[in-house]
Structures are given as structure tokens and as C-alpha cells.
Design an enzyme around this catalytic site. Sequence first.
Site: not given
Length: 571
Positions: A99, A196, A335-336
Site C-alpha cells: 500500500d 491509497d 477494509h473500509d
Amino acid sequence: MTKLKWWQTAVFYQIYPRSFADGDGDGIGDFKGIIQKLDHLQDLGIDAIWLSPHFPSPNWDFGYDISDYLGVAPEYGTLDDFKTFLAESHQRNIRVILDLVLNHTSDQHPWFLESKSSRDNPKADWYVWVDEPPNNWQSCFDGDAWTYVPERDQYYYHYFMKQQPDLNWHNLEVKQALWDAARFWLDLGVDGYRLDAIGTIFEDPNLTPHNVPMKLAELRRASELAQSPAQKKKVEKYWRDMFKNQIGGPGLHDLMKELRAVIDEYNGDRVLIGEDENIDFLGNGDDELHLVFNFPLADLDRITPRQIRRNQRERIARLKRLPKGGWACNTLGNHDRSRLHSRYGDKIHDAALARLNAALVLTLRGTPFLYYGEEIGMTDLIITDPARLRDTMATWYYERLVNELKVDPAEAALRAGEMSRDKNRTPMQWSNSPNAGFSPPGVETWLRVNPNYKDGINVRDQEHNPNSLLNYYKHLLRVRKHTPALLEGDYIPLHNTAKDHFAFIRKSNDQTVLVVLNYSDSKLDLDFSRNKEIKGKSLHTLFSSAVRSRVDLDPKSIHIGAFEVFIAEVK
Ligand code: GLC
Ligand code: MG
């Protein structure tokens, strides 16, 4: 098969390192744990790992606030542990992408500590500083986007939390420092990056204020209370309007081209995948990013055949228009986001719907991304005790609800738990032993373990059950890997007005495959015999989620069970 790149045929699997496997027994996931579980991933049949941030971080946003781009968070291990993880993955033919957080650093990063110390230090211009807040911009996580620093008697800008100051990408040294960071891990052999929040790197240079008549917490609250379609539409527009001047500013595409040039210095087809849905980020198909996510699919409240067809029509048409072509990338979980098992369930057929949606992501044209735990059907765990929340955007919201908006604390706790991303980041459920086998018994894990690991939602129990979701994923991944049309074939939608099922063909040079996903609880009797790809041929079953006694079927009358996933080769 035509020559596709590895990242076009690969199935990616996202690991959130804090929650995957705790190898040293401190309640927090780590590299030692991940390494021990690579056999599970190999067995599952995935081809690549996207590792969420593993860098040192004060953990306001669990690694998305980085304080050292060249290191490993001590709770996850050492650089040597990272190297072992990379080597062990590669040995199993599993690629690894990291990431890369470009928009902001942690406020504890030495760069920011220096930058904020005075107006004339060498890094004074590395972040976005102003004398007075120039507008009403909001941070999408914690209210006002401008935060005061007494040392400089100035304000800095942050799109995310105030612990995540935005870098000033107009400063050439910033760029150099981040490209160097990217090179550091590429030199070690990583296969690319997930980028990101790239849309947030540049803002509107005119600093145009937003025109929404409220602040972040009030807007969030308004969204929760919106009932009618008109109210919902209005708040959706407010969300767009509130942040539209803070994203997509000029300069992004040139920047992505530069980063692409950095990546292309390396051999081995390293890849850039943007956390954005905007196909513009693919440039001409060859000069910016390799992939962006099909978030419009994942954003659907309900997945229906009509919505899927519309989504595919729009995206594939746009990808085709790129001069050098573009490749799709589908996902339903990360993960969001609320876990797909919880999100797309109807409380009665959740398990069947999870299977359908897994098949959807794995059979649509494009590169699929899975999220850890999806393969065993992990569900959201709503934490209703605010003291146990770990996601700071949720604790921030809880405080606002109670103290400013005067919402009853019990309701506030529920709302905070629902919006918090903790619910979909709970520790991976490896077995039916205490702590789900994530950490040793008796250890307090960093985030609560979902107690449903005791009800069969864990890897070990499912390994032993031939009908488990885990074995279903394994089977489907195997079929995908060995079916060229599913990897590279064109997408041709069929039965375009059907509301209950989604049927399509994937057609490559030497193979034609039919996929039928029955999104209804009724049995269907379907006729495919008039379709020109199928006419005069028969259907040879490659995969079915139902029990079928016959393998070769007449396309004139195919019986599809309730919620069945059916994949057949046209021969
Ligand atoms: C991205 C990440 C999210 C993070 C944010 C700030 O959206 O996916 O988890 O909080 O960026 O870095
Ligand atoms: Mg640990």
C-alpha cells in the site's frame, strides 16, 4: 491463450496485517503469523497479496498514517521478517503488492515535525500551510480540514484526520522522497502498489468553498436519518458537493505518469492499482495506472441482475474507448467496507447470496480482489461499547453525536459502531479454539474477535467440510484458473431483461463459457438455444453450486435451482 499480464489473470487477496494472524502472541497480527498462513492462501488458490500498510505508524488510522516509509512497524516484525514474508510468498508463486500512501503522512513523521517547527525550516513547504483557513473545507474523517499549529501560527490542511497532514505535492523534494520510498520496496522485489486515496492528492487551486449548509458530523447524522428517496438523494448530493473541490485537482495525471515511469524502470511487470473508480487514471491504457477498482459495483446497496448489467455495460464501454485498451478490476470487499456476507444478505439467504456474489466477482471480466475472511463468510461485528472502538473516525463521531448533536448515548454508540470500520476488520477466524486461533488463548486481541467463529465460521472447521464456503471458494478458484474464457474472454450479456437471473457469456479465441447466477429463490427453466454463440451446441457443466446428476445439458431447457451458480462450457 493470448498473452495476458500476470495482474490480468491473478486473483488478489487483501491482507490487513493487524488482523490476519498473530505469530508472537501479543494480540496483534504480524509477519510471523502471515508467513505461517501462506499455505492457507496457496491452498485457497489466490495469486497475489495486497498487503495493507505495514509501516511504522502511530496508528491513528492503523498504518494509513505513516511515520517512516522505509520501515516495518515493530508490532509486525522487522525488515528481515518482511523479506522472509516476501521470499516465502514468491516461492509459492504468490506476488505481493504494498500500500503506498501518497496524499499524507502521520503528524508524527519526522518530515511533519520539522515542517511544523517553524516557517523557515528546510521542510517548511513540505505540507500545505496557510495563515488563515481560506474556506470551509471539511476533513472527511474529523470535521474541519484546517488545523492550527502555534509554532508557526499557521494552519495546515488535511483531507483525512488531523493526524494525517496532506503533503504538498507541488514541492519537488516531496515527490523525490516518495518516489525514493517507492523504489526502496521495488528494489526489495515487491510486485507493485495499491495507491491509497490518489484522488485526494490535489485540490481545487481556487480553494472554492463547498456550499453544503452543514458540517461533517451533521451531514453524517442527516444521512442516518434520511428516510424517503428524496431525502436520501439530497444527502448523497451533499456528500458529493462537500468534498468535490478537495479531490481530483489538476496535476494528478501528470503525477501518475511520473510514477508509472518509476515503476517501469523495473522488470517483471510491476503494477499500479489506484484506490479510485475513475477510469481516467488508466491514461491511454499504457501510461498511467494499470487498474482502478470497479467501486460502483461495490457501492450498490443491493446487487441485482439489472444493476450488474448496467454496471458492466458502462464500465466495459469506457474501458474499450481507451486508445490502448483498459482492464477491469472487480471487488466487493475491503477494509473500509461492510463485509459482503453482511451487506448483501437479506437475513434469510445470506449464505446463498454470499456464494452468488463470490461467483460474480470471480467470473466477471477483469481482475478480482478478495478481502481476508471473505472465503469463510466472516460477517460484520458491530461494537456497541464506544470504549472498545478502535477506528478513530468512529470515536470522533461518537463524541460529536453525544456532545454536539445531543443524541442519546445509547443510540450514538450504535451509530458509531455501525459506521466504524472495526466491524469489518476483526481478527481472522482460523479455528474453533479460543480467540479463533488468531492469538493464543487468554490474550486480549487488539480488536474483539467475532464470537461466531464458534459456529463454523473458521478455517479449520470449513476445511473438513466438503460443502463449506471455503471449499466452494477453492473449487471456484480452481475452475477459474483452468478456464481460459473466464480469464481472458469477452463479456456478452444474455437475457437482458431478466430480473431474477444474470446470465452472460465469456468468450475467448478457443473457448466459450456460459455463466448463470440465479439471484432469486425460485427454480428457473431457461432457454439459451437461440443465442448465436450457443445455437446447435450443448452445454458441458464446469461448475455448479447445486447437485447435478448430468454434466452435458441441452441449452433449450436448463433447470437452474434457487440461488444456483452455474458455469458451463459451450461445445
Ligand atoms: C484510504 C484507505 C482508508 C484510509 C484512507 C486514508 O481510503 O483505504 O482505510 O483511512 O485512505 O489513508
Ligand atoms: Mg503479534
